[in-house]
Design an enzyme around this catalytic site. Structure first.
Site, PDB file in Angstrom:
ATOM      1  N   ARG A  56       0.845  -1.202   0.000  1.00  0.00           N
ATOM      2  CA  ARG A  56       0.000   0.000   0.000  1.00  0.00           C
ATOM      3  C   ARG A  56       0.877   1.248   0.000  1.00  0.00           C
ATOM      4  NH1 ARG A  56      -1.865   1.520   4.534  1.00  0.00           N
ATOM      5  NH2 ARG A  56      -2.581  -0.506   5.268  1.00  0.00           N
ATOM      6  N   TYR A 108     -16.950  17.027 -14.523  1.00  0.00           N
ATOM      7  CA  TYR A 108     -17.417  15.638 -14.655  1.00  0.00           C
ATOM      8  C   TYR A 108     -18.491  15.371 -13.587  1.00  0.00           C
ATOM      9  CZ  TYR A 108     -17.181  10.569 -14.259  1.00  0.00           C
ATOM     10  OH  TYR A 108     -17.505   9.239 -14.182  1.00  0.00           O
ATOM     11  N   ASP A 180      -8.237  19.609 -13.554  1.00  0.00           N
ATOM     12  CA  ASP A 180      -8.485  18.295 -14.151  1.00  0.00           C
ATOM     13  C   ASP A 180      -8.114  18.391 -15.625  1.00  0.00           C
ATOM     14  OD1 ASP A 180      -9.601  16.031 -15.377  1.00  0.00           O
ATOM     15  OD2 ASP A 180     -11.285  15.934 -13.975  1.00  0.00           O
ATOM     16  N   LYS A 205      -8.783   7.240 -18.968  1.00  0.00           N
ATOM     17  CA  LYS A 205      -9.136   7.818 -20.259  1.00  0.00           C
ATOM     18  C   LYS A 205      -7.911   7.836 -21.176  1.00  0.00           C
ATOM     19  CE  LYS A 205     -12.956   8.343 -17.941  1.00  0.00           C
ATOM     20  NZ  LYS A 205     -13.315   9.589 -17.273  1.00  0.00           N
TER      21      LYS A 205
HETATM   22  C1  PLP Z   1     -13.853   9.988 -16.036  1.00  0.00           C
HETATM   23  C2  PLP Z   1     -13.481  11.311 -15.506  1.00  0.00           C
HETATM   24  C3  PLP Z   1     -13.214  11.492 -14.147  1.00  0.00           C
HETATM   25  C4  PLP Z   1     -13.362  10.369 -13.144  1.00  0.00           C
HETATM   26  O1  PLP Z   1     -12.412   9.377 -13.319  1.00  0.00           O
HETATM   27  P1  PLP Z   1     -12.622   7.817 -12.969  1.00  0.00           P
HETATM   28  O2  PLP Z   1     -11.340   7.208 -13.369  1.00  0.00           O
HETATM   29  O3  PLP Z   1     -13.812   7.353 -13.755  1.00  0.00           O
HETATM   30  O4  PLP Z   1     -12.895   7.747 -11.504  1.00  0.00           O
HETATM   31  C5  PLP Z   1     -12.816  12.735 -13.721  1.00  0.00           C
HETATM   32  N1  PLP Z   1     -12.705  13.774 -14.589  1.00  0.00           N
HETATM   33  C6  PLP Z   1     -12.967  13.646 -15.906  1.00  0.00           C
HETATM   34  C7  PLP Z   1     -12.828  14.817 -16.799  1.00  0.00           C
HETATM   35  C8  PLP Z   1     -13.373  12.413 -16.402  1.00  0.00           C
HETATM   36  O5  PLP Z   1     -13.662  12.286 -17.708  1.00  0.00           O
END
Ligand code: PLP
Length: 397
Positions: A56, A108, A180, A205
């Site tokens: 961890r 998001y 983000d 992504k």
């Molecule tokens: C998918 C997404 C998230 C969340 O991420 P996860 O890996 O699904 O928890 C946060 N910000 C954006 C812009 C996203 O497309």
């Protein structure tokens, strides 16, 4: 928490994507870092080990992945989490009850849900604003404001935050700026260079890019923040497994190549859609008709493969998303394969109806994640689905 070698940044991003953070495995010389699929490490004696005690806290595969992504963003530290939302959770754990956060409203859906469902009840305060206008952000400042959360371009309305203006504002007020960067990726936009303190990724992504794992990452270049965030990683426990770290590291090696193709396809498809009279509203920062096109050209070196458009009739939108063959109807984005999504009922269903309406996220909005397939095949697919969708049904009153 892992520190990258300072000389990594002397190399261009394509070189760093392939090499940063990795050394040949000391045991066999394996070129790819092994998947250290272990929960623990043997100790040489009491208080003596090789820097690894329990998985961890640290794992060599995870460290290679953290160093690699940190290097791509021009950061000194990367801290990996089990998902993009777990990374956001770690950011919000830096705060305490009474602290105020200003966030872009069109983030998001799951990010906004976390803020509302978990952190408001714990005593954090949030103001959701249209961060396209920096004066609106400045007007929301309070003496208790600690953090500004931005997502640019936003999901799915493709709103942009002026990163330079936001960096100046947060620095003038001593606030944390968290961006983000999931949509643009470090290939097209580097928020740290505008004064952001932390960059967040859903590595699920584009960074991994192959739709075969879920992960999140925070990168920063402040030692104090890196220490706190890696303490939260270790003590909070929302860590990714070694196999997922290995997959994301493998994916990141081709990020610069993949982003070029996502961008080429995205631009061509947006331009093709803009020519049609049956697609009235298109949201893509690389189209000169986008209201923030000039800003996009200033702070982004590419526009990527995410395009939203409004078919102005929920039934048309349904027929479209059910009519594509190459674009699969699915949640998520950023993989090599093209996906189509209906934000109002899928990714953004958790956003309250009035907030959706306010930002233009209608029931007839459709979002494309353009993959790396042949662009002519993708355009034919969209063309066919638009024909199936038909024209707008005129509502008789
Ligand atoms: C998918 C997404 C998230 C969340 O991420 P996860 O890996 O699904 O928890 C946060 N910000 C954006 C812009 C996203 O497309």
């Amino acid at each position: 928490m892992t520190r990258i070698l300072p000389d990594d940044l002397e190399y261009s991003v394509a070189t760093r994507a392939v090499h940063a953070g990795q050394e040949p495995d000391p045991k066999a010389g394996a070129v790819m870092p092994p998947i250290y699929q272990t929960s623990t490490y043997v100790m040489e004696g009491l208080g003596r080990h090789k820097g690894y005690d329990y998985a961890r806290s640290a794992n060599p595969t995870r460290e290679a992945y953290e160093r690699n992504v940190a290097s791509l963003e021009g950061a000194t530290h990367g801290i990996a989490y089990g998902s993009g939302l777990a990374a956001l959770d770690a950011v919000l754990k830096l705060l305490k009850a009474g602290d105020h956060v200003i966030s872009e409203a069109n983030i998001y859906g799951g990010s906004a849900r976390m803020m509302r469902e978990f952190y408001i009840p714990l005593g954090l305060e949030f103001t959701f604003v249209d961060a396209r206008n920096i004066d609106t952000v400045a007007a929301a400042l309070r003496p208790t404001t600690r953090l500004i959360f931005s997502e640019t371009p936003t999901n799915p309305m493709m709103r942009l935050t002026d990163l330079q203006a936001m960096g100046d504002l947060t620095q003038a007020h001593g606030l944390l700026l968290v961006v983000d960067n999931t949509f643009a990726t470090p290939i097209f936009q580097q928020p740290l260079s505008y004064g952001a303190d932390i960059v967040l990724h859903s590595t699920t992504k584009y960074l991994n890019g192959h739709s075969d794992m879920v992960g999140g990452m925070l990168v920063c270049h402040r030692e104090d923040l890196a220490e706190k965030l890696s303490f939260i990683q270790m003590a909070g426990g929302a860590i990714p497994g070694p196999m997922d770290c290995w997959l994301a590291l493998r994916g990141a090696k081709t990020l610069p190549l993949r982003m070029q193709q996502h961008d080429r396809n995205g631009r061509a498809i947006a331009a093709w859609l803009a020519e049609r009279d049956d697609v009235p509203k298109i949201y893509y920062p690389g189209l000169p008709s986008h209201p923030q096109y000039d800003l996009a050209c200033r702070q982004m070196s590419g526009f990527g493969g995410m395009i939203s458009f409004d078919l102005e009739d929920p039934e048309r939108a349904r027929r479209f998303v059910e009519g594509t063959r190459i674009f699969s109807l699915a949640e998520s984005l950023g993989g090599v394969e093209s996906l189509v999504n209906h934000p109002a009922s899928m990714t953004h269903a958790s956003v309250p109806q009035d907030m959706r309406a306010e930002m233009g996220l209608t029931d007839s909005l459709v979002r494309l994640s353009c993959g790396i397939e042949n662009v002519d095949d993708l355009i034919s697919d969209i063309d066919r689905a638009l024909a199936l969708a038909g024209r707008r049904t005129e509502v008789s009153l």
